[in-house]
Design an enzyme around this catalytic site. Structure first.
Site, PDB file in Angstrom:
ATOM      1  N   GLY A 208       0.849  -1.183   0.000  1.00  0.00           N
ATOM      2  CA  GLY A 208       0.000   0.000   0.000  1.00  0.00           C
ATOM      3  C   GLY A 208       0.884   1.231   0.000  1.00  0.00           C
TER       4      GLY A 208
ATOM      5  N   ARG B 293       4.535  13.345  -8.388  1.00  0.00           N
ATOM      6  CA  ARG B 293       4.561  12.683  -9.690  1.00  0.00           C
ATOM      7  C   ARG B 293       3.318  13.067 -10.481  1.00  0.00           C
ATOM      8  NH1 ARG B 293       4.719   7.077  -8.083  1.00  0.00           N
ATOM      9  NH2 ARG B 293       6.957   7.098  -7.788  1.00  0.00           N
TER      10      ARG B 293
ATOM     11  N   ARG C 235      -2.338  -0.060  -9.956  1.00  0.00           N
ATOM     12  CA  ARG C 235      -1.277  -1.010 -10.327  1.00  0.00           C
ATOM     13  C   ARG C 235      -1.848  -2.409 -10.536  1.00  0.00           C
ATOM     14  NH1 ARG C 235       2.713   1.639  -6.646  1.00  0.00           N
ATOM     15  NH2 ARG C 235       1.708   3.619  -6.261  1.00  0.00           N
TER      16      ARG C 235
ATOM     17  N   ASP D 122       3.560  -4.281  -7.876  1.00  0.00           N
ATOM     18  CA  ASP D 122       3.054  -3.006  -7.346  1.00  0.00           C
ATOM     19  C   ASP D 122       3.703  -1.824  -8.055  1.00  0.00           C
ATOM     20  OD1 ASP D 122       5.189  -4.323  -5.708  1.00  0.00           O
ATOM     21  OD2 ASP D 122       5.373  -2.328  -4.863  1.00  0.00           O
TER      22      ASP D 122
END
Ligand code: AMP
Ligand code: MG
Length: 482
Positions: A91, A180, A187, A259
């Site tokens: 996570g 970002r 994902r 991930d």
């Protein structure tokens, strides 16, 4: 809160939030002792409908360092296969989805943070990003973007004034928070978590959301099973193309856990990555990758494995035969994309198919057996190329290869002969286009590790950021394509 800040006045679209709180946790950002803007990506602002002149540094800091916000901050829930083993303890442990905004190109973009504080998924981590880690991700994403790789970008990097302790950097080391700019932080691992929890009920809303937002052209397909099948087939194609892009630019991502695989086929999350210098399929970038699982040469296979593992969760709502059909074309997509990019690096945009296959085969054989420096090989070819090469193979590519190695000499000879055969199929005009193609496909600057270390030294020693900005400018314009 200032209402003048253009970032706070954007229209945020709560697309992930609207999925409901089974997919995320609402979190708060860390309160940092300091905010120094080290990087702002003005190139991205027009995409948000903003003119760089109208946005000041404090606007960036307020939105992406102090995290004043217009929407809740969401730590996304996901699991993943890490180095082959399933990890349900993942996570967003040091980041969150800060907001989603539709660009003027119609694409929905995520602002996703890295290093913004702890979350329920931090476990023993501090939720922070080192300044060097942030600098490295800025450099990687700008370099890859300029080389034509489908990648996330960085919008900002803010230094945050804390001391961090890390095993892989001289410590204490400086802290930062990065934002970002990407097409989704959903994902493969987001789906894998639902399978692990046995929540087939949460699968359909998620896949429908992904298709609606990131594969919207498939919405025309009425039958859901057919639509899901097409979605997986297209994901397979996008991932195959991404792997081909990494391979052709000599990039080793280093941590291709599920991930770190985006459901949109975009490359993201740059940790211990490296651009390869000497050509070596076994080259690994992460010091902890003892088995070479994520070596440069393994990347296409690993991406295929990750797509295969994704069949488990997707299998909850899709037929096995649709999944099998989708994955069956992975290798041909990969080969086609890789061949096209390597032939362009050799100067050919359009070459008769069998000649191209043979040129690719001989080039790889030459690279593998001579341990030549990957980028030097292509820049040598670019620099030396002459239209007179079509007169005969002898003149083609003089290299510094070890002349005493008979095998290498024989491989080079065979390569020259075939390169000449390929040139001989071109008209006089097409020959001049080879020179253009070489210049447009082969960078004159490459972000090798020593380049990164060289700009990091003055930052550590005297807080001198000039070499960083200079390197950034160079990698953003890597081709000498006048
Ligand atoms: P990465 O290797 O960066 O893709 O991270 C893998 C997992 O570890 C993710 O769930 C991250 O959120 C978590 N993680 C990495 N570094 C930290 C940290 N310093 N603090 C908390 N969580 C972290
Ligand atoms: Mg990650």
């Amino acid at each position: 809160m200032s209402t003048e800040n253009p970032f706070l006045n954007l229209t945020y679209e709560p697309a992930v939030e609207a999925l409901g709180n089974d997919y995320y946790d609402i979190v708060t950002a860390a309160d940092f002792p300091q905010h120094i803007l080290r990087f702002r990506n003005d190139d991205l602002l027009p995409r948000l409908g903003l003119q760089p002149e109208t946005v000041n540094d404090f606007d960036f800091i307020e939105a992406f360092g102090q995290f004043q916000q217009r929407s809740p901050l969401l730590a996304l829930r996901y699991h993943g296969y890490q180095f082959g083993d399933y990890n349900p303890m993942l996570g967003d442990g040091r980041g969150f989805l800060h907001g989603q905004v539709r660009g003027i190109d119609g694409v929905l973009y995520d602002f996703g943070t890295k290093g913004s504080g702890t979350t329920p998924y931090s476990r023993n981590g501090d939720g922070r990003l080192t300044l060097k880690g942030g600098v490295r991700e800025v450099l990687a994403s700008e370099a890859l973007h300029a080389l034509g790789v489908n990648t996330s970008r960085c919008l900002t990097l803010v230094e945050t004034g804390e001391n961090l302790w890390r095993g892989d950097e001289p410590s204490p080391t400086r802290s930062s928070v990065m934002v970002r700019f990407s097409k989704s932080h959903i994902r493969f691992g987001t789906f894998e978590r639902l399978h692990y929890l046995g929540r087939a009920d949460l699968m359909t809303p998620l896949i429908d959301h992904v298709i609606e937002v990131y594969y919207s052209h498939l919405m025309a397909i009425q039958d859901p099973q057919e639509r899901y099948g097409q979605f997986y087939a297209e994901l397979v194609q996008r991932i195959a193309q991404l792997a081909a892009q990494w391979m052709s630019v000599g990039f080793c991502h280093a941590v291709l856990n599920t991930d770190n695989m985006s459901i949109t086929g975009e490359s993201f999350d740059y940790g211990p990555y490296a651009f390869m210098d000497e050509f070596n399929p076994r080259f690994t970038a992460a010091y902890f990758d003892y088995m070479g699982r994520y070596s440069y040469g393994n990347q296409p296979r690993i991406c295929e494995w990750n797509l295969w593992m994704l069949q488990k969760p997707l299998g909850l709502i899709m037929s096995a035969s649709d999944l099998e059909t989708g994955l069956a074309s992975y290798r041909s997509h990969y080969y086609a994309a890789y061949k096209q990019r390597i032939l362009a690096k050799l100067g050919f945009r359009d070459l008769q198919s069998e000649l191209g296959d043979e040129l690719l085969r001989l080039t790889l054989e030459l690279l593998e057996n001579t341990h030549v420096r990957y980028h030097d090989f292509f820049s040598g070819l670019t620099g030396q190329f002459s239209k007179h090469w079509c007169n005969g193979p002898e003149q083609i590519l003089q290299t510094t290869m070890d002349k005493s190695d008979d095998d290498a000499a024989a491989l080079l000879e065979a390569w020259r002969l075939h390169y000449h055969t390929c040139l001989a199929t071109l008209s006089a005009t097409e020959i001049t286009q080879v020179a253009d193609c070489l210049r447009q496909s082969n960078p004159i600057v490459v972000l090798l590790r020593p380049e990164i270390e060289a700009i990091w030294e003055p930052i550590v020693a005297e807080d001198n950021w000039q070499p960083f900005y200079e390197l950034l400018a160079k990698i953003q314009q890597p081709f000498n394509d006048r």
